[in-house]
Design an enzyme around this catalytic site. Sequence first.
Site, mmCIF file in Angstrom:
data_model
loop_
_atom_site.group_PDB
_atom_site.id
_atom_site.type_symbol
_atom_site.label_atom_id
_atom_site.label_comp_id
_atom_site.label_asym_id
_atom_site.label_seq_id
_atom_site.Cartn_x
_atom_site.Cartn_y
_atom_site.Cartn_z
ATOM 1 N N HIS A 1 5.427 19.155 34.998
ATOM 2 C CA HIS A 1 6.477 20.156 34.757
ATOM 3 C C HIS A 1 7.804 19.692 35.363
ATOM 4 C CE1 HIS A 1 2.925 23.179 34.873
ATOM 5 N NE2 HIS A 1 3.338 23.144 33.635
ATOM 6 N N ARG B 1 2.475 16.853 25.731
ATOM 7 C CA ARG B 1 1.748 15.751 26.358
ATOM 8 C C ARG B 1 1.085 14.894 25.296
ATOM 9 N NH1 ARG B 1 -1.327 19.884 30.122
ATOM 10 N NH2 ARG B 1 -1.323 20.784 28.052
ATOM 11 N N LYS C 1 -4.257 35.615 31.743
ATOM 12 C CA LYS C 1 -4.885 34.340 32.093
ATOM 13 C C LYS C 1 -5.534 34.374 33.476
ATOM 14 C CE LYS C 1 -2.543 30.606 29.556
ATOM 15 N NZ LYS C 1 -1.704 29.413 29.750
ATOM 16 N N SER D 1 -2.140 22.330 34.658
ATOM 17 C CA SER D 1 -2.356 23.175 35.839
ATOM 18 C C SER D 1 -3.836 23.488 35.998
ATOM 19 C CB SER D 1 -1.549 24.470 35.732
ATOM 20 O OG SER D 1 -0.180 24.192 35.715
HETATM 21 O O1 PNS Z 1 2.562 27.256 30.414
HETATM 22 P P1 PNS Z 1 1.948 28.069 29.339
HETATM 23 O O2 PNS Z 1 0.799 28.867 29.900
HETATM 24 O O3 PNS Z 1 1.548 27.262 28.153
HETATM 25 O O4 PNS Z 1 3.064 29.098 28.864
HETATM 26 C C1 PNS Z 1 2.741 30.181 28.089
HETATM 27 C C2 PNS Z 1 3.994 30.969 27.653
HETATM 28 C C3 PNS Z 1 4.791 31.454 28.822
HETATM 29 C C4 PNS Z 1 4.868 30.106 26.796
HETATM 30 C C5 PNS Z 1 3.438 32.140 26.833
HETATM 31 O O5 PNS Z 1 2.568 32.851 27.632
HETATM 32 C C6 PNS Z 1 4.511 33.089 26.314
HETATM 33 O O6 PNS Z 1 5.283 32.726 25.465
HETATM 34 N N1 PNS Z 1 4.535 34.307 26.822
HETATM 35 C C7 PNS Z 1 5.449 35.334 26.431
HETATM 36 C C8 PNS Z 1 5.052 36.084 25.169
HETATM 37 C C9 PNS Z 1 5.686 35.450 23.970
HETATM 38 O O7 PNS Z 1 6.880 35.466 23.798
HETATM 39 N N2 PNS Z 1 4.839 34.811 23.112
HETATM 40 C C10 PNS Z 1 5.316 33.990 22.031
HETATM 41 C C11 PNS Z 1 5.218 34.543 20.677
HETATM 42 S S1 PNS Z 1 3.973 35.706 20.308
#
Ligand code: PNS
Length: 157
Positions: free
Chosen positions: A18, A89, A42, A127
């Site tokens: 990150h 990645r 999660k 992570s």
């Molecule tokens: O690091 P991650 O866990 O892959 O990140 C996930 C993240 C933050 C991108 C995802 O949980 C997210 O977008 N959450 C907010 C809700 C949202 O806007 N979803 C996208 C369209 S439904």
Amino acid sequence: MQSTAIYPGSFDPITNGHVSIIKRALRIFDKVIVAVSENDAKGPLFSLDERVAMINQLGLDRVDVIPFKGLLVDLCVEKDVSVMIRGLRAVSDFEYELQLALANRRMNRDVETIFLMTDYKYSFLSSSMIKDMARFSGSIDGLVPEHVKIALQERFK
Ligand code: PNS
């Protein structure tokens, strides 16, 4: 005018992969907002406050770290930002990332997603993998910032 991008994620916890993405984004944008998702579904290991604090502890210039709940596109509108950064990645990331980018585009056509590649040294890293390694006392040296390593060791003591 300052160019700003939002880099969202769960960051549970932040890894050197990150950090590599944040540093790459800072070469393109004047400012990066790291948006830490609550992501309670999660079942995160670290609380939202802890995850935000761990990123702040990096002391990166031109970086704001904020917690967020709700939709990313709404956060972009609230912050008046039209670019979202996601790290890629391997090919295995692509399907989910494409889905996320298209869902976001469907909700707000003014927000663009830009993908940056992590340093190849960290291309295997996630992570979840870090948490597994730390949980069973595997070496995570060089894979996470030092204070994150200590926080993980404390959590799994
Ligand atoms: O690091 P991650 O866990 O892959 O990140 C996930 C993240 C933050 C991108 C995802 O949980 C997210 O977008 N959450 C907010 C809700 C949202 O806007 N979803 C996208 C369209 S439904």
